[in-house]
Structures are given as structure tokens and as C-alpha cells.
Design an enzyme around this catalytic site. Sequence first.
Site, PDB file in Angstrom:
ATOM      1  CD  GLU A 212      28.755  36.305  27.733  1.00 15.38           C
ATOM      2  OE1 GLU A 212      29.594  35.423  27.504  1.00 15.38           O
ATOM      3  OE2 GLU A 212      27.560  36.239  27.381  1.00 15.38           O
TER       4      GLU A 212
ATOM      5  NE  ARG B  82      40.027  27.917  31.758  1.00 15.60           N
ATOM      6  CZ  ARG B  82      38.944  28.691  31.774  1.00 15.60           C
ATOM      7  NH1 ARG B  82      38.597  29.374  30.713  1.00 15.60           N
ATOM      8  NH2 ARG B  82      38.204  28.777  32.854  1.00 15.60           N
TER       9      ARG B  82
ATOM     10  CE  LYS C 198      31.955  34.328  32.934  1.00  9.51           C
ATOM     11  NZ  LYS C 198      31.881  35.592  32.197  1.00  9.51           N
TER      12      LYS C 198
HETATM   13  P1  ATP Z   1      34.250  31.008  32.087  1.00 10.41           P
HETATM   14  O1  ATP Z   1      35.086  29.990  31.411  1.00 10.41           O
HETATM   15  O2  ATP Z   1      34.318  30.964  33.569  1.00 10.41           O
HETATM   16  O3  ATP Z   1      32.832  31.044  31.606  1.00 10.41           O
HETATM   17  P2  ATP Z   1      34.833  33.075  30.311  1.00 10.41           P
HETATM   18  O4  ATP Z   1      36.135  32.993  29.657  1.00 10.41           O
HETATM   19  O5  ATP Z   1      33.661  32.650  29.533  1.00 10.41           O
HETATM   20  O6  ATP Z   1      34.911  32.367  31.708  1.00 10.41           O
HETATM   21  P3  ATP Z   1      34.717  35.887  30.143  1.00 10.41           P
HETATM   22  O7  ATP Z   1      33.829  36.816  30.855  1.00 10.41           O
HETATM   23  O8  ATP Z   1      34.580  35.757  28.687  1.00 10.41           O
HETATM   24  O9  ATP Z   1      34.518  34.503  30.848  1.00 10.41           O
HETATM   25  O10 ATP Z   1      36.227  36.144  30.534  1.00 10.41           O
HETATM   26  C1  ATP Z   1      36.843  37.416  30.471  1.00 10.41           C
HETATM   27  C2  ATP Z   1      38.306  37.210  30.292  1.00 10.41           C
HETATM   28  O11 ATP Z   1      38.839  36.435  31.344  1.00 10.41           O
HETATM   29  C3  ATP Z   1      38.608  36.468  29.009  1.00 10.41           C
HETATM   30  O12 ATP Z   1      39.646  37.152  28.347  1.00 10.41           O
HETATM   31  C4  ATP Z   1      39.022  35.118  29.464  1.00 10.41           C
HETATM   32  O13 ATP Z   1      39.962  34.549  28.577  1.00 10.41           O
HETATM   33  C5  ATP Z   1      39.630  35.391  30.818  1.00 10.41           C
HETATM   34  N1  ATP Z   1      39.573  34.213  31.664  1.00 10.41           N
HETATM   35  C6  ATP Z   1      38.477  33.512  32.014  1.00 10.41           C
HETATM   36  N2  ATP Z   1      38.803  32.449  32.773  1.00 10.41           N
HETATM   37  C7  ATP Z   1      40.156  32.474  32.913  1.00 10.41           C
HETATM   38  C8  ATP Z   1      41.110  31.644  33.581  1.00 10.41           C
HETATM   39  N3  ATP Z   1      40.743  30.559  34.269  1.00 10.41           N
HETATM   40  N4  ATP Z   1      42.422  31.988  33.501  1.00 10.41           N
HETATM   41  C9  ATP Z   1      42.800  33.090  32.840  1.00 10.41           C
HETATM   42  N5  ATP Z   1      41.958  33.911  32.189  1.00 10.41           N
HETATM   43  C10 ATP Z   1      40.648  33.615  32.211  1.00 10.41           C
HETATM   44 MG    MG Z   2      34.203  33.833  27.484  1.00 10.31          MG
END
Ligand code: ATP
Ligand code: MG
Length: 558
Positions: A34, A260, A270
Amino acid sequence: MSDAPRPSNFLRTIIRDDLESGRVAAVSTRFPPEPNGYLHIGHAKSIGVNFGLAAEFGGQCNLRFDDTNPDTEDTEYVESIIRDVLWMGHAWAGEVRYASDYFPQLHAWAQHLIREGLAYVCELSPEDTRLYRGTLTEPGRNSPFRDRPAAESLALLERMRVGEIDEGRMTLRARIDMAAPNLNLRDPVLYRVKHSRHHRTGDAWHIYPSYDFAHGQEDAIEGVSHSICTLEFEDHRPLYDWFIEHLPVPARPRQYEFARLNLSYTVTSKRKLKQLVEEGHVEGWDDPRMPTISGLRRRGLTPASLRDFVERTGVSRSESVVDLGMLEFCIRDDLDKQAPRAMCVLRPLKLTIRNFPAGGGEALQAPRHPSREDLGTRVLPFGRALWIDREDFRVEAAKDFKRLVAGQEVRLRNAYVIRAEDVVCDAAGEVIEVLASYDPETLGKNPADGRKVKGVIHWVAADAAFDCEVRLYDRLFRDALPDAADGGFLANLNPGSLEILRGCKAEASLAEAVVGDRFQFEREGYFCLDPRRGEGDVPVFNRTIGLRDTWAAGNKGG
Ligand code: ATP
Ligand code: MG
């Protein structure tokens, strides 16, 4: 991609089985960020898993922006994410994709569900929607709008879409089961009204699909075979499967979840990283202390070491916290192999070689790397006036001090053996200059008469060196689990995470460095030339990491 062994993991097993059984003809994955912040090391893991598996099995991986929330998204983030994925060395299939490209299709599918009696426009307030939802132990209640005629819902959805309805007044909800044990199935919201401008579609839409309604269908549109995501979406999977079952989608993706990446001394959210930036706790998203990909790049990490690290962390379904030391190991391992050597004096102390002819500078040679002959040699100017590090000299010292002590000898790295003969002190008794002699017979070899020289120190020639700024970084947080710390992660910031040293003296060959170049400053660690200049318009070198793990050896609990 890396030399690290590739242990099997459950995703590899699933994909191999799917290909062997013919369930899928080709592997297709995607990385779906995102654009509401910069990518962090957790995303690097997701990038490694998705692009890595696609490459390994001869498939393809898409880059798709999940831009369904105009309130928080921005093109700055889109651009940074593209830059980061490219920097990590991955190539996506075809064009960059955007969820917003699918808004018309998703909207048509929403109308389809309404016509099928599987969705309705609900006018419960956000608060009532929550109350009606029930809890884990109590079933929810049906919305009073649940049975409204399809024609009415279609008309209202249209009014929502064109901007006639205020935010929070209406939602489109799936009509599934308000008593479902899985709360995600209790008539989840498919569309909400938002009047903010979208960074790509502008004011064309006043309704935006929820993440849950968008995600699986986007995968179906793109023909993604393995929708890989993190464990928090496991409970959403029945909902995604429900959509796929009830919509005329062109393909049936399957979702697989893994744990994760969590890293000690690091926050990977984020939202929290954004807070660090916005409240000025760090310089920006690319501050070299940040666990963002852009911060790690500015810090001097190589893409190879980051890929190696995420590969080594493996893929599993159980939550764990990876030791930051493992990342540091991967960085050192890679930089040791490739970073050219150079000398830079961080805390300069003047040293004069009294038996060296005044004005008689000499051009010594030194290898750029001890084992990489292909990197060639560098010219090392030598002269009567040198800089050495203040910490490498003592008037008196214990036997285990293997550097320069008054009256004793030390080897200058890549040069001669010298002897400290005298010192010049200031009014406060502080040594401001060391007066020394050198033995011209000792260039590159030990003294012939069997004298023992115990230490080696680095130095630069005062006439040829140039001034620079050096930034030493330490962990951004004091505790291994900053999120769990008393007072929260912000109360756990390490006040000593950045030390700026000015007036450092860099060897002449470093003047050729270009932004992003990485070096081992002998005896000091690995450094990278920063894109920005320091005070007095001098170059800035960021310390990527020290030569050894000094943290474990007494830096703890600071
Ligand atoms: P955050 O938790 O930091 O806000 P998010 O998951 O909301 O991260 P996205 O932009 O939706 O951020 O993430 C894109 C991809 O990265 C998703 O498929 C998410 O599952 C993966 N992702 C995010 N954080 C991790 C992590 N710590 N380990 C592995 N994959 C991750
Ligand atoms: Mg997300």
C-alpha cells in the site's frame, strides 16, 4: 541469487506439489504494497519471498500497488517503493499494476453481488455497525437494512459513488452471516464513502473498496496462483474464498500465510516509522538508522546482503523475533568480500616524523583489497606530517595496549615502523602532537634487527588528506523489543544512536568516491559516502557497521 543454502520451506513444498500435480500450470505471485509509507525490512522479506519463489520456479511476480485508501496514499510513496524494489534487484512482470486500475471491475462485481442478493447498502452509523457485529462469544445482529430490495441498494450505491452521500453515512456490505463464528464473515464492509482526492484517479470515485473486497479479486484478475501474505490475514481467508466463489472471477487464487519478519531492536510498522519521521525523532524515511529499505541503502547495505538476510530468516508459520546480529553478520560478510580498503582518521592527533625530510613527500602504494587483486592498488601519500587517531596514542599504557605508546614503536599500516619520541602538550597538559622518528628500512617488512613491533595503527598524510564528517550509528532503540518497552517504542529511543564526528581526515584516494560507494576504513568499520554534504560542505561518510560485534561486548544496557 545468494550463496546461502536454500532450506526447504512449506511454500516451496506447496508450489512444487502444485506444479507436479498440475493444479497450476505456472507460478504467479505478487508483491502488493500500500503506498502509504516507505518500505521497511519486513517488506524486504515479502519481496524476497514473492520474487524469489517466482524466479525459482520459472514463474512471474507482479508489483501491484494496493491503492484503495486515498486518505493516506501518495505518489511520493509509489516512487520510493518502485525505487526500492528495483534496488533490491528484482524485476516485475510487465507494467506496474495498481488496484485503482481495477476500480471499474470491482464496482461491477459489487453490483453483481447486490443483484444476487449477496450485498446491501447499510445506513448504520460506524458505531452501530460495531455494536451489531457482536463479539467472539456473542453472535451479531442483522442490520435493519439487510433485506432492502436490490434496486434500492443499487440506486444508493450509485449516489454514494457520485459523491452525493456524506462520509460515514452509508456502506456497502456483503450479506453473509451475522452469526458466523469468524467475525470477518459478519456482513463485512465492501465499500465506504471517501471524498479525498485519489493520487491516481482524482475525483472520479467517491467510494473505495475495502482491502478485503479488493485484494483477492485483484489477484484473480491478474491470475495470481499463490497469494502469499502474512499470518494476520489467515482469518480473512474464508471471506476471500467466499468472494471468489460468488463472483464471476477469471481465476481462483489460493492464499498462503507465513509469519511476518520481526527484528530485535527494530520496529517494523509503517505507522510507527511514520511517527518517527513526522515527530522528528529521525531525519526522514531514509535516515540511516531507519529499518526502511531507503534508510538501509543510505546506511550502506548492499542489496545482496539484504537478500541474503531475508533468505536466511526462512519462511515459517510461527512468530519469532530475528536477532539483529544476523542482519549485521550478513552485512559484514558481504562488505568484507568487496569493500575497498581505505584509511580515515576519525579523531585526529598530529604526528610529526622528525627524521623525514621536510617537503619530501613520498607516494606509497597499497592494495585496495587484501584478497581481491582485481581491485588494484591505490596511491598512499606519505610525509613528515601525519594524522593518527587520538585513541591510538598513550603516554603510558598497559602491556595489552597494542598501539602507539611514548618511547615505543608501532607499525603504520601499509607503511613504516615509527617510534614515538616526545610529545607536545597544550596549557592543560593535553597531548596535541606526537614527535616521532621512522625507520626507512621497514617499509612493508619487519625491522631487520629482530625488534618486536606489537601493533599496527592507521594514519593519513596531513598534506594529502581532506576533511570529512563521519557519522557513527548505534541501534535506534535500547531494548530488544521496543514495542514491548515501558512507555512504548518512543520512550525507548536510544539517545546515543547518532554520533557526528567533524574534522575527520580521509586519505587522498577517497576523494574519488561517488555517492553510495562503500569502503572499509581500516580498523574502524564499513562506511558509505552519503548523498548529502556535511557542515562546511564536506563529504559525509556513514558507518554502516563496525568490524566486529561490539554490542555484545559491553555496549548493552546503555
Ligand atoms: P505495516 O504493518 O508496516 O503497516 P503492511 O502490511 O500494512 O505493513 P503493506 O504495504 O500492506 O504494509 O505490505 C505489503 C506486503 O508486505 C504485504 O503482503 C505484507 O504482508 C508484507 N509485509 C509487511 N510487513 C511484513 C513483515 N514484517 N514481514 C513480512 N512481510 C511483511
Ligand atoms: Mg497492509
